[in-house]
Write an enzyme that holds these catalytic residues in place. Structure first.
Site, PDB file in Angstrom:
ATOM      1  N   GLU A 282      -8.741  -3.573   0.590  1.00 56.54           N
ATOM      2  CA  GLU A 282      -8.080  -2.516   1.362  1.00 56.54           C
ATOM      3  C   GLU A 282      -8.936  -1.261   1.309  1.00 56.54           C
ATOM      4  O   GLU A 282      -9.450  -0.910   0.247  1.00 56.54           O
ATOM      5  CB  GLU A 282      -6.701  -2.151   0.788  1.00 56.54           C
ATOM      6  CG  GLU A 282      -5.617  -3.156   1.036  1.00 56.54           C
ATOM      7  CD  GLU A 282      -4.261  -2.683   0.525  1.00 56.54           C
ATOM      8  OE1 GLU A 282      -3.960  -1.471   0.605  1.00 56.54           O
ATOM      9  OE2 GLU A 282      -3.511  -3.532   0.040  1.00 56.54           O
TER      10      GLU A 282
ATOM     11  N   GLU B 189      -1.877  -4.808  -5.901  1.00 59.18           N
ATOM     12  CA  GLU B 189      -1.865  -3.530  -6.643  1.00 59.18           C
ATOM     13  C   GLU B 189      -0.917  -3.596  -7.837  1.00 59.18           C
ATOM     14  O   GLU B 189       0.091  -2.888  -7.910  1.00 59.18           O
ATOM     15  CB  GLU B 189      -1.478  -2.386  -5.706  1.00 59.18           C
ATOM     16  CG  GLU B 189      -2.494  -2.152  -4.612  1.00 59.18           C
ATOM     17  CD  GLU B 189      -2.245  -0.900  -3.780  1.00 59.18           C
ATOM     18  OE1 GLU B 189      -1.080  -0.482  -3.690  1.00 59.18           O
ATOM     19  OE2 GLU B 189      -3.206  -0.351  -3.222  1.00 59.18           O
TER      20      GLU B 189
HETATM   21  C1  BG6 Z   1      -1.697   0.109  -0.523  1.00 61.83           C
HETATM   22  C2  BG6 Z   1      -0.831  -1.051  -0.228  1.00 61.83           C
HETATM   23  O1  BG6 Z   1      -1.049   0.860  -1.479  1.00 61.83           O
HETATM   24  O2  BG6 Z   1      -1.991   1.031   0.464  1.00 61.83           O
HETATM   25  C3  BG6 Z   1      -0.470  -1.252   1.226  1.00 61.83           C
HETATM   26  O3  BG6 Z   1      -1.276  -2.251  -0.809  1.00 61.83           O
HETATM   27  C4  BG6 Z   1      -0.333   0.091   1.899  1.00 61.83           C
HETATM   28  O4  BG6 Z   1       0.680  -2.043   1.281  1.00 61.83           O
HETATM   29  C5  BG6 Z   1      -1.657   0.811   1.824  1.00 61.83           C
HETATM   30  O5  BG6 Z   1       0.144   0.028   3.196  1.00 61.83           O
HETATM   31  C6  BG6 Z   1      -1.701   2.146   2.532  1.00 61.83           C
HETATM   32  O6  BG6 Z   1      -0.675   2.962   2.092  1.00 61.83           O
HETATM   33  P1  BG6 Z   1       0.388   3.587   3.072  1.00 61.83           P
HETATM   34  O7  BG6 Z   1       1.428   4.115   2.197  1.00 61.83           O
HETATM   35  O8  BG6 Z   1      -0.333   4.638   3.822  1.00 61.83           O
HETATM   36  O9  BG6 Z   1       0.870   2.489   3.946  1.00 61.83           O
END
Ligand code: BG6
Length: 467
Positions: A364, A171
């Protein structure tokens, strides 16, 4: 299909095996987390007043064999993980890499390959050796490009026969929103933060291009991707001012990928910097480097769409979002205020594919939710299944109906781990429950959720059986 994690959120063992301290190790849970993550509050060491959830995380460092066996049981074809930079170069500027750290990843990759699971490796996912923050201010210094390059040379050579797919920065656009998390940046009172951030962005973009160049030399079969925290920004109304505003918001993110994928700063970016009075320090050779070393594929995370308005009075922001966004009345939201929009994934995929014409990789995607396990650790997580089902359907539409090229899908995080934004354990995304709470209590025992069995069937049927 498979799943995704990041070293800092699952490994733990934060000083084991000669690992050095990382930025993520000094980001506490609780009320000081956001000030530190934003670079507004300086935290260079750990203290006794705070709890640091990443120190132990889910102890993947000691449990990786058991965990990878569970991924294999689900039928993973691919596992996205990141390397901890400070495990390999404990201080970032060490003369030699740390053999113990390198061996750990050797063993981890071997374990994946034993089950036919292809590793997809993020070179850096929100971590910088803390020593480089203290000595050179992390990515505000150009020296970081050299240290990153050394890291890449070491890992590409070492793992050239085990890893084919690499992502240079997780990201990359996150450095604008959480600068200490994304780039180890902490600010001085009164300095021009935007100028520091965009200069750091330039160094990361140069580093990413250098990594791509070295990668191709070391193994021409490597495939290198960029990684964007993606999601289209909708306009709040059809007023042209709102539409214009949404375009500007999207460009804040495209800024990075335009350089990594097309090889140069687009004109709108140059104009934007000019209007902000920011002159980037670009060295001779940088522009050629960026031009000649563009990525092979575009990877991205997608959780939620975004919404913006040109009207400053319209300010009902949703909660818990790193990316400021308005409430969309057509969408439901998660317990953390992340708005659920499967069609938004199809829209985002089409936008990215139209713009770059390169294969996409969704690395993701998922729903952060509170799980209530029974006495055996089993969770009836129909809400999660519903979220993933609707997003996989949207993804299939993008591929089958729109012709988008998609390389793969690795939902976040596949096993419960520490939340990057809030530091909580109770914000769970995953198929495997880990017995640990926000305060660090729990046996760390792993158990299969309902979604575990569901996802196994999804993988077995290559996305055909979603029921
Ligand atoms: C993304 C990241 O922003 O979202 C992860 O690459 C992160 O590291 C994921 O865990 C989910 O966000 P969060 O804040 O709910 O863990």
């Amino acid at each position: 299909m498979g799943g995704a994690t990041a070293a800092n959120q699952c490994e733990g063992g934060y000083l084991e095996g000669n690992k050095g301290l990382s930025t993520v190790d000094v980001i506490p849970a609780g009320k000081d987390r956001f000030p530190v993550a934003l670079g507004k509050m300086k935290m260079t060491e750990c203290d006794n007043e705070h709890y640091y959830p990443n120190h132990e995380a889910i102890d993947f460092y000691h449990n990786y064999k058991e965990d990878i066996a569970l991924f294999a049981e689900m039928g993973f074809k691919c596992f996205r993980l990141s390397l901890s930079w400070a495990r390999i170069f404990p201080n970032g500027d060490d003369a030699k890499p740390n053999e113990e750290g390198l061996k750990f990843y050797d063993a981890l990759f071997d374990e994946c390959l034993k089950y036919g699971i292809e590793p997809l490796v993020t070179i850096t996912h929100f971590d910088v050796p803390m020593n480089l923050v203290k000595t050179i201010g992390s990515w505000r210094s150009r020296k970081m490009v050299d240290y990153y390059e050394r890291l890449c040379e070491v890992i590409f050579n070492r793992y050239k026969n085990k890893v084919k797919y690499w992502l240079t920065f997780n990201e990359i656009n996150m450095l604008l929103h959480l600068p200490f998390v994304g780039a180890g940046l902490a600010f001085e009172e009164g300095e021009n933060e935007e100028a520091v951030k965009y200069q750091a962005a330039h160094y990361q973009l140069v580093a990413s291009a250098k990594a791509t160049k070295i990668a191709r030399k070391i193994n021409p079969n490597f495939r290198i991707g960029c990684m964007l925290a993606a999601a289209n920004t909708y306009a709040n109304t059809c007023a042209p001012e709102d539409v214009w505003k949404s375009m500007e918001k999207d460009r804040e993110n495209y800024f990075f990928i335009d350089v990594q994928s097309r090889g140069e700063y687009p004109n709108y970016a140059k104009k934007m910097l000019e209007k902000k009075n920011i002159t980037l320090e670009i060295e001779d050779g940088d522009e050629d480097l960026l031009k000649n070393n563009t990525v092979d594929f575009i990877s991205f995370s997608y959780y939620s769409s975004r919404l913006t308005s040109a009207d400053p009075k319209v300010n009902a922001k949703t909660e818990g979002n790193v990316f400021a966004t308005l409430k969309n009345p057509y969408l439901k939201a998660s317990e953390w205020g992340w708005q659920i929009d499967p069609l938004g994934l199809r829209i985002t995929m089409n936008s990215l594919y139209d713009r770059y014409q390169k294969p996409l990789f969704i690395v993701e995607n998922g729903l952060g939710a509170v799980d209530k396990p029974d006495e055996n650790g089993y969770v009836e997580d129909d809400y999660r299944i519903e979220y993933l089902r609707s997003h996989i359907k949207a993804m299939k539409d993008a591929v089958n109906e729109d012709g988008v090229e998609l390389m793969g899908y690795t939902p976040w995080g596949c096993i419960d781990l520490v939340s990057a934004s809030t530091g909580e354990m109770k914000k769970r995304y995953d198929f495997i429950y880990v017995d640990k709470d926000n305060e660090g209590n729990g046996s760390l025992a792993r158990s299969r959720k309902k979604s575990f069995y569901w996802y196994k069937r999804v993988i077995e049927s290559n996305g055909e059986d979603l029921e």
